[in-house]
Design a protein around this motif. Structure first.
Motif, short mmCIF file in Angstrom:
data_model
loop_
_atom_site.label_atom_id
_atom_site.label_comp_id
_atom_site.label_asym_id
_atom_site.label_seq_id
_atom_site.Cartn_x
_atom_site.Cartn_y
_atom_site.Cartn_z
N TRP A 74 0.82 -1.21 0.00
CA TRP A 74 0.00 0.00 0.00
C TRP A 74 0.86 1.26 0.00
CZ3 TRP A 74 -4.20 -1.57 4.18
CH2 TRP A 74 -5.03 -2.55 3.61
N ALA A 75 1.99 1.22 0.69
CA ALA A 75 2.87 2.39 0.69
C ALA A 75 3.42 2.66 -0.71
CB ALA A 75 4.00 2.20 1.69
N ALA A 76 3.77 1.60 -1.42
CA ALA A 76 4.27 1.77 -2.79
C ALA A 76 3.19 2.37 -3.69
CB ALA A 76 4.74 0.43 -3.34
N LEU A 77 1.96 1.91 -3.53
CA LEU A 77 0.85 2.47 -4.31
C LEU A 77 0.62 3.94 -3.96
CD1 LEU A 77 -1.80 -0.39 -4.21
CD2 LEU A 77 -0.75 0.56 -6.27
N ALA A 78 0.66 4.25 -2.68
CA ALA A 78 0.43 5.64 -2.25
C ALA A 78 1.48 6.57 -2.85
CB ALA A 78 0.45 5.73 -0.73
N ALA A 79 2.73 6.10 -2.89
CA ALA A 79 3.79 6.92 -3.48
C ALA A 79 3.62 7.05 -4.98
CB ALA A 79 5.15 6.29 -3.14
N GLU A 80 3.31 5.95 -5.65
CA GLU A 80 3.16 5.96 -7.11
C GLU A 80 1.98 6.82 -7.54
OE1 GLU A 80 1.58 3.00 -10.65
OE2 GLU A 80 2.31 2.11 -8.77
N LEU A 81 0.86 6.70 -6.82
CA LEU A 81 -0.39 7.34 -7.24
C LEU A 81 -0.63 8.68 -6.55
CD1 LEU A 81 -2.61 4.11 -7.16
CD2 LEU A 81 -1.57 5.18 -9.18
N ASP A 82 0.25 9.05 -5.64
CA ASP A 82 0.15 10.32 -4.92
C ASP A 82 -1.19 10.43 -4.19
OD1 ASP A 82 0.99 12.83 -3.99
OD2 ASP A 82 0.06 13.87 -5.67
N LEU A 83 -1.44 9.45 -3.31
CA LEU A 83 -2.67 9.47 -2.54
C LEU A 83 -2.42 8.86 -1.16
CD1 LEU A 83 -3.34 6.28 -2.88
CD2 LEU A 83 -4.70 6.99 -4.82
N TRP A 84 -3.48 8.85 -0.34
CA TRP A 84 -3.42 8.30 1.01
C TRP A 84 -4.35 7.10 1.09
CZ3 TRP A 84 -2.30 13.15 -0.26
CH2 TRP A 84 -1.26 13.80 0.42
N ILE A 85 -3.97 6.10 1.90
CA ILE A 85 -4.73 4.86 2.01
C ILE A 85 -4.89 4.51 3.49
CG2 ILE A 85 -4.78 2.38 1.48
CD1 ILE A 85 -2.81 3.07 -0.88
N VAL A 86 -6.12 4.14 3.88
CA VAL A 86 -6.38 3.58 5.21
C VAL A 86 -7.08 2.25 5.01
CG1 VAL A 86 -7.49 3.89 7.44
CG2 VAL A 86 -6.68 5.90 6.19
N GLY A 87 -6.59 1.21 5.67
CA GLY A 87 -7.23 -0.10 5.53
C GLY A 87 -6.90 -1.01 6.68
N GLY A 88 -7.75 -2.02 6.86
CA GLY A 88 -7.60 -2.93 7.99
C GLY A 88 -6.52 -3.97 7.78
N VAL A 89 -5.67 -4.13 8.80
CA VAL A 89 -4.56 -5.08 8.77
C VAL A 89 -4.53 -5.86 10.08
CG1 VAL A 89 -2.04 -5.32 8.68
CG2 VAL A 89 -3.17 -3.62 7.25
N GLY A 105 0.71 7.28 3.23
CA GLY A 105 0.59 8.36 2.27
C GLY A 105 1.74 8.35 1.30
N PRO A 106 1.83 9.36 0.46
CA PRO A 106 2.89 9.40 -0.54
C PRO A 106 4.30 9.33 0.03
CG PRO A 106 1.21 11.03 -1.03
CD PRO A 106 0.89 10.49 0.33
N ASP A 107 4.46 9.74 1.29
CA ASP A 107 5.78 9.72 1.92
C ASP A 107 5.97 8.55 2.86
OD1 ASP A 107 6.55 12.09 0.60
OD2 ASP A 107 5.55 13.31 2.14
N THR A 138 -2.77 15.74 7.94
CA THR A 138 -2.33 15.52 6.57
C THR A 138 -2.67 16.74 5.72
OG1 THR A 138 -4.36 14.65 5.55
CG2 THR A 138 -3.09 13.12 6.93
N PRO A 139 -2.10 16.84 4.52
CA PRO A 139 -2.49 17.94 3.62
C PRO A 139 -3.97 17.92 3.23
CG PRO A 139 -0.44 16.93 2.89
CD PRO A 139 -0.99 16.05 3.96
N LEU A 140 -4.64 16.79 3.42
CA LEU A 140 -6.06 16.68 3.12
C LEU A 140 -6.93 17.22 4.24
CD1 LEU A 140 -6.14 13.01 1.75
CD2 LEU A 140 -5.79 15.12 0.45
N GLY A 141 -6.40 17.23 5.45
CA GLY A 141 -7.14 17.61 6.64
C GLY A 141 -6.72 16.73 7.79
#
Length: 275
Positions: A74-89, A105-107, A138-141
């Protein structure tokens, strides 16, 4: 950043198959990104499924945060797509096992939330949250996190709101509620709507579908505005799909918090509550 697209991914995780679940979540995260999403929320227990027979089985499929395959994917996707992800683990920390939500997030890793209120057999499978209800800036809020049953406790929303949360995200595995009227809203929707209205924040309740070891999950994911009314959803009860809405967490702060009609946060009476 002000307005952005918030997306919830309603999917069907496979019990015990972390690799397959990462493939599935990756597909839907990319779909959400294609629709312009900047924040993507996945269900509870999206990494490994939910209906573990016991603590030992949960531990077998648990992973460290960071360091596990789901965090990395998910971190790789967040960096590639420039977005934030929350999910259950399903999280392992030493000899402890948690029902957790990962936030990247992207970072990289933003933070982790561990479920505070353990439901039913979860009490013999998982360790309890001892860290409270963090709110992530976050930059989103400002974003707070709960997991499923946490929404049944008003303290979840209020704890986040008192820290300035603009949005509370709730990765969930909603199940049928006894005596639920067929023509009425799901009980979970009422919890999300009340939490949003009473705390002047957005709420994203994102659930899963399917049947796992005899347990049915009802889907019906929903995004709720700070006035308590749904912005998107409810989703279906039986399909993998996205729910999306454009939200402005930062730009609406003044409107939400200075509403002359009612101010459930500003009008609190803490001097009376301890009595």
């Amino acid at each position: 950043m002000t307005a952005f697209v918030l997306a919830g991914v309603q999917l069907r995780p496979v019990l015990g198959d972390v690799a397959a679940n990462l493939v599935s979540s990756t597909f839907w995260i990319r779909e959400a990104a294609a629709r312009g999403a900047k924040l993507v929320v996945l269900p509870e227990a999206a990494s490994a499924g939910y209906m573990f027979a016991d603590r030992a089985e949960a531990a077998r499929y648990a992973e460290p945060i960071p360091g596990g395959p789901t965090t990395a994917g998910w971190a790789a996707l967040a960096a590639e797509l420039d977005l934030w992800i929350v999910g259950g683990v399903t999280e392992r920390d030493g000899d402890r096992v948690y029902n957790s939500a990962l936030f990247v997030g992207p970072d990289g890793l933003v933070g982790t939330f561990r479920k505070a209120h353990l439901w039913n057999d979860e009490q013999r499978v998982y360790d309890r949250n001892t860290d409270g209800f963090p709110v992530f800036d976050t930059p989103l809020g400002r974003i707070g996190v709960g997991i499923c049953y946490d929404a049944w406790f008003p303290e979840t929303f209020r704890s986040a709101a008192l820290q300035g949360a603009d949005l509370v995200v709730l990765p969930s595995n909603w199940v049928p509620v006894p005596n639920q009227p067929a023509d009425g809203p799901a009980m979970a929707h009422l919890m999300c709507m009340t939490g949003a209205h009473s705390n002047q924040c957005f709420v994203a309740g994102i659930s899963r579908i399917g049947v796992e070891r005899g347990q049915e999950f009802v889907g019906r994911s929903v995004l709720v505005g700070p006035d308590g009314w749904p912005l998107a959803g409810p989703a279906s009860a039986d399909r993998e799909e996205l729910v999306t809405a454009e939200v402005d967490l930062i730009g609406t702060r003044g409107e939400r918090r200075d509403n002359p009609f009612n101010q459930p946060l500003a009008d609190r009476r803490p001097d009376l509550y301890a009595r």
